[in-house]
Design an enzyme around this catalytic site. Structure first.
Site, short mmCIF file in Angstrom:
data_model
loop_
_atom_site.label_atom_id
_atom_site.label_comp_id
_atom_site.label_asym_id
_atom_site.label_seq_id
_atom_site.Cartn_x
_atom_site.Cartn_y
_atom_site.Cartn_z
N GLY A 23 -12.76 -46.40 -3.74
CA GLY A 23 -11.57 -46.96 -4.36
C GLY A 23 -11.94 -48.20 -5.14
O GLY A 23 -13.13 -48.47 -5.38
N ALA A 24 -10.93 -48.96 -5.53
CA ALA A 24 -11.16 -50.14 -6.35
C ALA A 24 -11.97 -51.20 -5.60
O ALA A 24 -12.72 -51.97 -6.21
CB ALA A 24 -9.83 -50.73 -6.79
N MET A 25 -11.82 -51.23 -4.27
CA MET A 25 -12.49 -52.27 -3.49
C MET A 25 -13.92 -51.90 -3.10
O MET A 25 -14.71 -52.77 -2.74
CB MET A 25 -11.70 -52.57 -2.22
CG MET A 25 -10.33 -53.17 -2.47
SD MET A 25 -10.42 -54.83 -3.20
CE MET A 25 -11.09 -55.75 -1.82
N GLY A 26 -14.27 -50.62 -3.14
CA GLY A 26 -15.63 -50.25 -2.77
C GLY A 26 -15.76 -48.80 -2.34
O GLY A 26 -14.88 -47.98 -2.58
N VAL A 28 -17.11 -45.97 0.88
CA VAL A 28 -17.36 -45.77 2.30
C VAL A 28 -18.27 -44.56 2.45
O VAL A 28 -17.97 -43.48 1.93
CB VAL A 28 -16.06 -45.57 3.09
CG1 VAL A 28 -16.37 -45.31 4.56
CG2 VAL A 28 -15.14 -46.78 2.95
N LYS A 44 -19.14 -49.39 4.87
CA LYS A 44 -18.27 -49.74 3.75
C LYS A 44 -18.94 -50.80 2.89
O LYS A 44 -19.34 -51.85 3.40
CB LYS A 44 -16.92 -50.26 4.25
CG LYS A 44 -15.94 -50.60 3.13
CD LYS A 44 -14.57 -50.99 3.67
CE LYS A 44 -13.60 -51.31 2.54
NZ LYS A 44 -12.24 -51.64 3.04
N ASP A 147 -0.47 -55.06 4.49
CA ASP A 147 -0.52 -53.82 3.71
C ASP A 147 -0.34 -52.60 4.62
O ASP A 147 -1.06 -51.61 4.51
CB ASP A 147 -1.84 -53.72 2.95
CG ASP A 147 -1.75 -52.79 1.74
OD1 ASP A 147 -0.62 -52.50 1.29
OD2 ASP A 147 -2.81 -52.35 1.24
#
Length: 429
Positions: A23-26, A28, A44, A147
């Protein structure tokens, strides 16, 4: 294209095996701990586009938060290690979880009430642990997730505990330290954010309770409690501040809820934090009567129904008859395709109104004489991993001769096993 990271070994210990998601954050990766004999873990990584000091610090904080909370709650993903690879890209190692997101579960159909209560209670237990806080420099500080949403809840099948809900992604969680300052900006997911979160205010656990309320409504109806024409910040800001949540009946006319449960969800969706449950403990207390109400057999029925419901099975034709089920069972003959031996097997008997799941057993004459007077006990055990199987266990208990165990396994990968499981589901009350 082959991912160049596959096969890499981190810190001379964790070998990357496959990409599980990104995803945008990284990203896995599924990995194995070669130091411990290949135990599966997940790694991750922070996305390379986010390699600034602020994001590094946030990523490290996420790892430390999950490490502190995951040790205390089985409903929060557990982190075991933190480090950086040869390119100084930070990563952390967490438990390998194989399951599906709550978002995927809901997308098939709204949850039946027993399953809703169990999964919601587990999410609340995870939030309770977070809100109780983690220790930093000898002091305990509460953690607000910020979230909570279905895609951040993973539903797995645990060999010991059955179905488990795990809270994921503490990447934007807030540790409520006295000198941490105001948030001053919006962070979260628009559709699930509390009104105060939309304003960038400092938050407490009641903000997570609002997000939980949105998620609970969606779990029960398959729909969102609020509606916007455009998925913009302004549209959601007005909805969360001004739009009353729709009723359960208008969202899904098939949903029939006990009034106390409906009131609980609506109270969590209150615009003002002071009008919501003031702690997750209050939500758990309100859920407890419903949790106590549903038995293990109902849990089994829901889990089996969800499993076999994914595989279409042609219904077995019914044979019209005027006899009742007991009379049919008494008149039934031993199947010609079964050996005359000490065996146990399931068999479907059709009546004009239903198909009965029956368990057949052949015993020696001496054993039959011992069991002429018996108390019968019946139990079903569902194991989804490593192979989906239903154990149908019947015990014939005679006070003088003790128990006689009659176990039978249904292979849920086979069509016959799935058909029989459907009949069993209908018979469990």
């Amino acid at each position: 294209m082959i991912d160049p990271n596959i096969g890499r070994i981190l810190s001379n210990r964790y070998q990357l095996v496959e990409l599980l998601g990104q995803g945008a954050m990284g990203r896995v990766y599924g990995a194995r701990d070669v130091l411990l004999g290949g135990v599966p873990v997940a790694a991750k990584f922070l996305a390379q586009t986010l390699l600034n000091q602020k994001m590094r610090d946030r990523f490290e904080k996420e790892a430390k938060t999950c490490a502190g909370l995951g040790q205390r709650s089985m409903n929060i993903v557990r982190v075991m290690d933190y480090g950086a690879d040869d390119d100084e890209i930070p990563y952390y190692i967490m438990e390998y979880l194989k399951g599906e997101s709550l978002s995927d579960v809901i997308s098939r159909q709204p949850l039946p009430l027993p399953r809703f209560v169990r999964l919601t209670r587990q999410v609340c237990l995870g939030l309770q642990c977070a809100h109780q806080g983690i220790e930093i420099d000898g002091e305990i500080y509460p953690v607000v997730h910020r979230d909570i949403k279905p895609s951040n809840i993973l539903v797995i099948q645990d060999e010991n505990f059955g179905e488990l809900a795990k809270i994921l992604d503490f990447g934007i969680a807030k540790v409520l330290q006295a000198d941490s300052g105001q948030t001053n900006c919006f962070m979260g997911t628009l559709a699930y954010a509390s009104p105060e979160q939309m304003e960038g205010h400092e938050l407490d656990g009641r903000s997570d309770i609002y997000s939980l309320g949105v998620m609970m409504f969606q779990m029960l109806t398959g729909k969102m409690p609020l509606h916007v024409d455009t998925h913009t910040f302004g549209g959601w800001y007005r909805a969360h501040h001004q739009q009353p949540p729709r009723s359960f009946e208008s969202a899904n006319s098939n949903v029939k809820l006990p009034k106390p449960l409906e009131n609980l969800v609506m109270s969590c969706l209150a615009k003002s934090p002071s009008d919501r449950p003031q702690s997750i403990n209050e939500v758990l207390k309100a859920l407890d009567p419903f949790y106590q109400k549903y038995s293990a057999s109902q849990e089994l029925r829901d889990r089996l129904k969800d499993f076999v419901g994914r595989v279409p099975i042609n219904p077995t034709p019914k044979v019209p008859t005027s006899l009742n089920p007991e009379e049919i069972c008494r008149l039934a003959s031993w199947p010609a395709d079964k050996p005359r031996a000490e065996i146990v097997f399931p068999n479907a008997i059709r009546t004009s109104n239903e198909t009965l799941a029956t368990l057949w057993v052949m015993m020696t004459q001496s054993e039959i004489e011992k069991r002429l007077i018996c108390t019968r006990y019946k139990q079903f055990l569902f194991i989804p991993a490593p192979h989906p199987t239903l154990l149908w266990l019947t015990v014939l208990y005679n006070q003088e001769y003790g128990p006689r165990w009659v176990p039978c396994y249904l292979d849920l990968k086979s069509t016959q096993g799935q058909k029989m499981a459907r009949f069993v589901i209908e018979s469990i009350r």
